[in-house]
Design an enzyme around this catalytic site. Structure first.
Site, PDB file in Angstrom:
ATOM      1  N   HIS A 372       0.803  -1.098  -0.133  1.00 35.43           N
ATOM      2  CA  HIS A 372      -0.135   0.107  -0.168  1.00 35.43           C
ATOM      3  C   HIS A 372       0.806   1.195   0.092  1.00 35.43           C
ATOM      4  O   HIS A 372       0.548   2.381  -0.096  1.00 35.43           O
ATOM      5  CB  HIS A 372      -0.849  -0.052   1.122  1.00 35.43           C
ATOM      6  CG  HIS A 372      -2.067   0.604   1.075  1.00 35.43           C
ATOM      7  ND1 HIS A 372      -2.430   1.389  -0.100  1.00 35.43           N
ATOM      8  CD2 HIS A 372      -3.321   0.855   1.841  1.00 35.43           C
ATOM      9  CE1 HIS A 372      -3.726   1.856  -0.185  1.00 35.43           C
ATOM     10  NE2 HIS A 372      -4.239   1.447   1.037  1.00 35.43           N
ATOM     11  N   ASP A 376      -2.135   2.494  -4.639  1.00 38.73           N
ATOM     12  CA  ASP A 376      -3.752   2.801  -3.969  1.00 38.73           C
ATOM     13  C   ASP A 376      -4.306   1.852  -3.964  1.00 38.73           C
ATOM     14  O   ASP A 376      -4.600   0.923  -4.785  1.00 38.73           O
ATOM     15  CB  ASP A 376      -3.933   4.037  -4.506  1.00 38.73           C
ATOM     16  CG  ASP A 376      -3.111   5.380  -4.313  1.00 38.73           C
ATOM     17  OD1 ASP A 376      -2.361   5.435  -3.221  1.00 38.73           O
ATOM     18  OD2 ASP A 376      -2.935   6.221  -5.122  1.00 38.73           O
TER      19      ASP A 376
END
Length: 401
Positions: A372, A376
């Site tokens: 992450h 995204d």
């Protein structure tokens, strides 16, 4: 004259290894290219063979020792093998003359553990096979992993070892972790500690790709001499999704993001020693048949313990198929320094709603674990949606749409 036994080159950036097992002891005669020992690196097991005829004069590094590339681990007294063998033969003849003949038939001696590679011995033991009934196709008749696997597939060829009641002391077995297993453990833990791992899921209706495969699999195999599987569809779909979402094919290097404009796809393969991820190079430039052949070759080498460091190095993205073991859902762990891994699962018939009607369809859950820090949530979801779209409409893959 003595000839040194040294640790050979182990591949780019690999400087250390562990001696897994010596197959010879001091004083044993050897011939050129005869197996002396096996050494383990972080990813593969390699054989070290005799550089000349002779007798083992010295073993300076024993089983379990850590060694460096180019380090001396023993010596061979050159030219003594024939003499030693001759002496042994004379001794055997003398014993044959003096020993009385027994009326009771002599049992065929059991295969001693130390002539089997550790990985082969483990496979034989786990499957309760009698190694005396396994035909060895390796050097000097040695039993290879492939021989054991073939025996497992044809169980009548080997006699199962009878079950023995174990004492309390035998109920627990302590085994030293192999270098590969320690590396797997460390890398997976490092991945969890370093990356901000998030997993997103989707499901795929496999109806069309199954129908397409069933329609053309015989013709495909006849023309290309390789079976048409589902993995080639997923590899090609993954590449198209990586082109659409470049961040999934990128990695973090210090303060920089490195976007890769090539597609080396790692395909996870489970072996008795542990999980390895050989890499299909430039998979975007391959057709379906080339992908299937590459995967088949790498998987065979992995099961036989013949992968090289070059086969395992690099990789921009990985695919793991837990479905072959019956897994319905999982959260795969990223293979660092990559930023994503696709998890495939078992195809199972389920009731789904199609145009307002309930139908039974072959469905598969897929999972994307990603870092992450670089990818995204929207990108992760879009990546899986693209794969879903292409697998549910495989003609788009064939027409490059």
């Amino acid at each position: 004259m003595s000839v040194k036994i040294i640790v050979p080159s182990l591949g780019e950036s690999v400087t250390e290894a562990t001696i897994a097992k010596w197959y010879k002891k001091e004083g044993d005669p050897v011939k050129t290219d005869e197996l002396l020992l096996e050494i383990e690196t972080e990813k593969v097991t390699l054989e070290v063979n005799a550089p000349c005829d002779g007798t083992i004069g010295k073993i300076s590094k024993t089983d379990g020792a850590n060694v460096a590339v180019g380090e001396e681990i023993g010596e061979i007294n050159e030219g003594a093998a024939a003499n030693t063998a001759g002496t042994n033969n004379e001794s055997a003849k003398a014993q044959a003359v003096t020993q009385p003949t027994s009326e009771k038939p002599v049992e065929k001696p059991a295969v001693v553990n130390n002539i089997l590679a550790p990985s082969v011995q483990k496979l034989v033991t786990e499957n309760k096979l009698d190694p005396n009934n396994i035909k060895g196709t390796g050097r000097d008749g040695r039993i290879t992993k492939g021989d054991v696997l073939e025996t497992i597939n044809t169980p009548s060829a080997a006699t199962s070892t009878p079950t023995v009641n174990k004492t309390n002391e035998e109920r627990v077995q302590r085994v030293r972790m192999s270098r590969l297993r320690k590396t797997i453990a460390q890398r997976l833990k490092d991945s969890q500690n370093t990356a901000a791992i998030l997993t997103t899921f989707n499901e795929i209706d496999m109806s069309k790709v199954i129908a397409l495969r069933n329609q053309y699999k015989e013709e495909f195999e006849k023309k290309h001499l390789v079976k048409l599987g589902f993995m080639s569809f997923f590899v090609k779909a993954t590449i198209e999704a990586l082109k659409l979402i470049p961040s999934v094919n990128a990695e973090i290097d210090g303060d920089d993001l490195v976007y890769k404009n090539y597609y080396d796809i790692g395909v996870a393969v489970g072996t008795e020693q542990g999980l390895v991820v050989p890499v299909v190079r430039d998979a975007d430039k391959m057709g379906f048949a080339e992908v299937e052949k590459a995967i088949g070759t790498l998987a065979k080498k992995a099961r036989e313990g013949k992968l090289s460091m070059a086969d395992l190095s690099g990789g921009t993205f990985s695919i793991s198929n837990g479905g072959v073991y019956g897994s319905l859902l999982s959260t795969p762990i990223i293979n660092p320094p990559q930023s994503g891994i696709l998890g495939l699962h078992k195809t199972e018939e389920r009731a789904v709603v199609i145009d307002g009607k309930i139908e039974i369809r072959p469905m598969m859950y897929i999972a994307l674990s990603y870092d992450h820090r670089i990818i995204d949530g929207k990108e992760g979801v879009s990546f899986l949606v693209k794969i879903k779209e292409l697998i549910e409409n495989p003609e788009k893959l064939l027409l490059n749409l």
